[in-house]
Write a protein that holds these residues in place. Structure first.
Motif, PDB file in Angstrom:
ATOM      1  N   VAL A 105       0.829  -1.558   0.134  1.00 39.68           N
ATOM      2  CA  VAL A 105      -0.508   0.067   0.391  1.00 39.68           C
ATOM      3  C   VAL A 105       0.648   1.137   0.055  1.00 39.68           C
ATOM      4  N   ASN A 106       0.586   2.223  -0.747  1.00 38.78           N
ATOM      5  CA  ASN A 106       1.352   3.339  -1.063  1.00 38.78           C
ATOM      6  C   ASN A 106       0.120   4.351   0.151  1.00 38.78           C
ATOM      7  N   LYS A 107       1.276   6.163  -0.433  1.00 35.00           N
ATOM      8  CA  LYS A 107      -0.328   6.761   1.096  1.00 35.00           C
ATOM      9  C   LYS A 107      -0.920   6.988   0.371  1.00 35.00           C
ATOM     10  N   THR A 108      -1.115   6.709  -0.684  1.00 33.13           N
ATOM     11  CA  THR A 108      -2.992   6.977  -1.101  1.00 33.13           C
ATOM     12  C   THR A 108      -3.967   5.987  -0.842  1.00 33.13           C
ATOM     13  N   GLU A 109      -3.653   4.355  -0.854  1.00 38.06           N
ATOM     14  CA  GLU A 109      -3.648   3.633  -0.222  1.00 38.06           C
ATOM     15  C   GLU A 109      -4.572   3.844   1.371  1.00 38.06           C
ATOM     16  N   LYS A 110      -3.128   4.318   1.981  1.00 40.30           N
ATOM     17  CA  LYS A 110      -3.248   4.086   3.494  1.00 40.30           C
ATOM     18  C   LYS A 110      -4.434   4.941   3.747  1.00 40.30           C
ATOM     19  N   ILE A 111      -4.063   6.513   3.320  1.00 42.93           N
ATOM     20  CA  ILE A 111      -5.991   7.443   3.988  1.00 42.93           C
ATOM     21  C   ILE A 111      -6.753   6.491   3.520  1.00 42.93           C
ATOM     22  N   ARG A 112      -6.745   5.533   2.495  1.00 44.66           N
ATOM     23  CA  ARG A 112      -8.155   5.115   2.079  1.00 44.66           C
ATOM     24  C   ARG A 112      -8.799   3.978   3.089  1.00 44.66           C
ATOM     25  N   LEU A 113      -7.571   3.082   3.610  1.00 43.97           N
ATOM     26  CA  LEU A 113      -8.208   2.291   4.606  1.00 43.97           C
ATOM     27  C   LEU A 113      -8.314   3.363   6.012  1.00 43.97           C
ATOM     28  N   ALA A 114      -7.390   4.461   6.593  1.00 47.15           N
ATOM     29  CA  ALA A 114      -8.323   4.795   7.591  1.00 47.15           C
ATOM     30  C   ALA A 114      -9.141   5.948   7.929  1.00 47.15           C
ATOM     31  N   THR A 115     -10.029   5.635   6.013  1.00 43.38           N
ATOM     32  CA  THR A 115     -11.660   6.117   5.820  1.00 43.38           C
ATOM     33  C   THR A 115     -12.678   5.757   7.155  1.00 43.38           C
ATOM     34  N   ASP A 116     -13.568   6.318   7.499  1.00 42.16           N
ATOM     35  CA  ASP A 116     -13.545   5.474   8.214  1.00 42.16           C
ATOM     36  C   ASP A 116     -15.138   4.342   7.565  1.00 42.16           C
ATOM     37  N   ASN A 117     -15.167   3.086   8.787  1.00 41.61           N
ATOM     38  CA  ASN A 117     -16.412   2.107   7.903  1.00 41.61           C
ATOM     39  C   ASN A 117     -17.627   2.727   9.110  1.00 41.61           C
ATOM     40  N   TRP A 118     -18.032   3.564   9.642  1.00 39.97           N
ATOM     41  CA  TRP A 118     -19.177   3.750  10.718  1.00 39.97           C
ATOM     42  C   TRP A 118     -19.231   3.530  11.675  1.00 39.97           C
TER      43      TRP A 118
END
Length: 816
Positions: free
Chosen positions: A356-369
């Motif tokens: 995972v690159n930095k962009t994908e790391k951000i996506r993994l951190a996105t809220d799942n509610w």
């Protein structure tokens, strides 16, 4: 072969494939429990990374870990197809039952798509992207390893007999699920089940991966215990309100009565209810009272507020956090801080977490509610069901076994209305959720083709309640013809000669900004404020706080705003001017006038503002058309027959007429690119518009026709709640905004990054593509986190207007 699912970066510890599969299975089972499909979702978790049971993948991931600066080509080893192919070979034979084939398709599509998005079972090109992945003819290189990965699975994860028993349990669940659907709505039910399985799998996989990578052993606080604490704090707050001298006013007595009725209704069974408290009737606290008590009685996991405007989220979330004394477990999710478009790599079927690159790391951190109380927008809610990108769909399963409050439900975009009603019916019938449809102007959703099945209205004797709440008089100035800006300025002057405060609501940001600029430099004898969505949430909250303080101090105040101030913003002006719009918008504008009954009656003037150019705002135009006719009709009524524009009967007739006017739009019209076929999003997802042609094309091999026909990926690519894509920009408003931007220039782990991104939501502005381009061309844009996050230079953000597309705010900085 060495079994490796993931290799942790910091200490090179290995998570084996069998560990990962069983842990994801357990998580996915827990996500599917309340929808009574735990073995179906568990089956997806059990098989999702089956393709990692190969020597080829083991070599691949070790090489990637040992050579982080020069890893093997991403996607060079396909690990997500195997699980879907395994199910297809087992359950999709000629002599397989219908339900076995459906199970293979439902779960198999989720598995092969879990690093991308659900594949089309069929699409306008008469292609089954699902079959291309799972059939041995479509993926010969994967099928050549079939014995290898299936052998390891039975050896290391689950033996054949145990697996067969597990599949049988999943088949029982599927049979029960199907039995609850009418034959005419079966495709609809199976579409939502497919999406739900995908959501549960994606979240279980991402969560387990994150826990392994960041060495998290998560201990969750019981939401039930929190809800008990919250209910106590809310009741304490209501008791304190009753001690106030203001509680004796008629308006506050009515508000408490509405709150008591909500508490009474919370004892009722789960279902869909309408809550038609008039504007200013205190529905935020009343609905919270219902939600907490209902969640405790019926063991709901979370409470979700779905709200049309970010401005309402700002205020309501702040109020709830203050009353419940908790800003940790109550989250706001009103924009995804947008990290740029998904790249081909990010949409790759083989997004290997080790790479995972930095962009994908951000996506993994996105809220799942996954929180007790969530405030989000209608855009985010609909995206969870229909938008492209598994970061949206990941949240969907957390909408089940919840109390979901749709605030200002009449604001659902017209083209999305059928998709909205079908999703709500799914959550009610299959998801074990309770739904509250809140608004003072209840839309006639029972009259449209894909209707919502509402159990009951919470407010008793609604017409009498509306009359009791009456605090304004609607004055029709539309009949006098169009009003120019000069006419409006003159009219404002006359009003301010007789009033201390005035709210002006216009339909576009451009005219609101222009009128504000002229009034601010004119001798109107009042402080002039401006509000629009070009300002970040924190900026708008600060402006509203200044407005409230001036109103409380009795100062002369004019506020020029777009419609963002209409719904849910707790502020009260002596007088309101509203540019012609739908009756629902006029009712919301009236709710900002004489809100607390400060005087007997406040005036709300409806004007036809000539400076407005609505362009693509067709819904406002259609609302104007129906309202204009209603104003004419009411002007012709006399005596006892005369009714108020905002009465329940007129509002009901308005929505029936409005929905009739736009009936062709309600199913989300689609034009098939490259063809002459017109269809709808509803038909593409919930019907089978391409099936006959596909069968004809495949007649020599009928076994290659799937029972499911939804064009998941095709439809998602066409779906936007608003007609244009927007991009999110973190703005340097105040010191905190500047610090967030500075922090995002530093490398962080997923947990710290997640905290920062939540904080950044208060400092985010969404802009359309064309405005984003203007900012780029004016050199105002800056890029963070390897270009994945956008911000702007300080001179491009005005303390008066927010994001300044002219990039002229530098003058303000020099002067002040």
């Amino acid at each position: 072969m060495e079994s490796i699912a993931h290799i942790r970066r910091n200490d090179k510890k290995i998570q084996t494939v069998e560990q990962h599969l069983l842990e994801v299975k357990n998580l996915a089972e827990s996500y599917g429990k309340e929808a009574k499909v735990s073995h179906i979702t568990g089956l997806a978790g059990l098989l999702h990374d089956l393709g990692k049971f190969t020597q080829e993948f083991s070599t691949y991931i070790k090489t990637a870990s040992e050579n982080p600066d020069n890893p093997p080509k991403r996607g060079s080893v396909d690990h997500s197809t195997a699980g879907g192919m395994f199910l297809y070979e087992l359950l999709h034979k000629k002599d397989s039952s219908r339900n076995e084939k459906i199970l293979a398709e439902l779960v198999g599509n989720a598995i092969i798509s879990h690093h991308g998005f659900l594949k089309d079972f069929n699409n306008p090109s008469l292609e089954s992207k699902y079959l291309e992945r799972v059939s041995k003819e479509g993926k010969r290189e994967v099928y050549s390893k079939y014995d290898e990965f299936s052998g390891y699975f039975y050896e290391k994860v689950m033996d054949e007999e145990s697996f067969s028993n597990y599949v049988n349990k999943a088949l029982v669940e599927l049979s029960e699920y199907i039995s609850q659907s009418e034959p005419t709505t079966l495709r609809t039910s199976l579409y939502y089940l497919t999406t739900f399985i995908f959501s549960a799998l994606v979240d279980a996989d991402r969560t387990n991966t994150r826990h392994f990578e960041d060495e998290i052993n998560e201990q969750k606080i019981s939401n039930h215990e929190l809800f008990q604490l919250y209910e106590t704090k809310l009741n304490d707050h209501l008791i304190e309100l009753q001690k106030s001298p203001k509680s004796k006013s008629e308006i506050n007595k009515l508000r408490m009565e509405m709150s008591n009725q909500c508490e009474k209704c919370s004892e009722n069974e789960s279902g869909i209810y309408s809550l038609s408290i008039p504007t200013g009737g205190g529905k935020t606290l009343a609905s919270l009272r219902y939600a907490l008590k209902h969640a405790l009685k019926h063991n709901k996991e979370r409470i979700i507020y779905v709200i049309p405007y970010t401005s309402i989220i700002d205020q309501n979330a702040k109020l709830v956090k203050e009353i419940l004394d908790d800003d940790i477990n109550i989250i706001e999710h009103h924009t995804n801080v947008d990290f740029g478009p998904q790249t081909e790599n990010e949409l790759s079927e083989e997004l290997d977490e080790i790479l995972v690159n930095k962009t994908e790391k951000i996506r993994l951190a996105t809220d799942n509610w996954d929180a007790p109380i969530i405030f989000t927008t209608m855009v985010q809610y609909l995206n969870a069901f229909y938008a492209k990108g598994n970061r949206y769909t990941r949240r969907l399963h957390n909408l089940t076994n919840a109390v979901i409050i749709f605030d200002e439900v009449q604001k659902v975009p017209s083209k999305c209305l059928s998709l909205f009603t079908e999703s709500v019916n799914f959550l009610d019938k299959m998801g074990n959720s309770s739904v509250l449809l809140c608004t003072a102007t209840q839309p006639s959703l029972e009259t449209i083709k894909r209707k919502i099945h509402v159990k009951n209205e919470i407010v008793e004797n609604l017409p009498d309640v509306v009359k009791a709440f009456k605090r304004t008089e609607i004055i029709d100035k539309v009949k006098d013809g169009k009003m120019s800006r000069e006419d409006l300025k003159f009219f404002v002057g006359n009003i301010m000669d007789m009033n201390q405060s005035l709210l002006i609501i216009l339909n576009t940001k451009r005219v609101a900004k222009e009128l504000y600029a002229e009034l601010d430099t004119s001798n109107v004898g009042a402080t002039v404020y401006h509000l629009s969505t070009s300002m970040c949430a924190k900026h708008r909250m600060d402006v509203l706080e200044k407005v409230r303080n001036d109103l409380d101090d009795g100062k002369k105040v004019i506020c020029v705003s777009t419609q963002l101030i209409e719904a849910g913003v707790d502020v009260s002006f002596e007088c309101v001017i509203r540019s012609l719009a739908g009756i629902d918008s006029i009712a919301q504008a009236a709710g900002r006038c004489n809100r607390n009954g400060e005087k007997k009656i406040g005036n709300v003037y409806i004007i036809d503002y000539g400076d407005e150019k609505l362009g693509n705002l067709s819904e406002i135009e259609k609302g104007q058309k129906v309202t204009r006719q209603k104003l004419i009709d009411l002007a012709n009524e006399q005596g006892e027959n005369k009714v108020d524009l905002l009465s329940p009967e007129v509002i009901k007739l308005y929505f029936e007429k409005y929905y009739n006017e736009i009936e062709s739009l309600l199913d989300y019209p689609l034009q098939i690119v490259g063809g002459n076929m017109n269809t709808t999003m509803v038909n593409v997802l919930l019907g089978c518009p391409f099936m006959n042609e596909y069968i004809s094309k495949s007649k020599e091999n009928r076994s290659k026709v799937t029972l499911l026909q939804a064009a998941h990926s095709y439809a998602a690519e066409q779906f936007f709640v608003i007609d244009q894509n927007t991009k999110s920009i973190i703005v340097p408003y105040d010191k905190v905004g500047e610090e967030i931007i500075a922090d995002l220039n530093r490398p962080y782990g997923i947990e710290k990054l997640s905290v920062l991104l939540k904080k950044a939501q208060q400092y985010t502005v969404n802009v359309y593509e064309n405005d984003f381009k203007k900012l780029s061309e004016s050199k105002a844009l800056r890029y963070l986190y390897d270009g994945s996050i956008y911000t702007i230079v300080p001179s491009a953000y005005s303390k008066f207007y927010g994001i300044d597309l002219d990039n002229s705010s530098l003058v303000d900085i020099i002067q002040f």
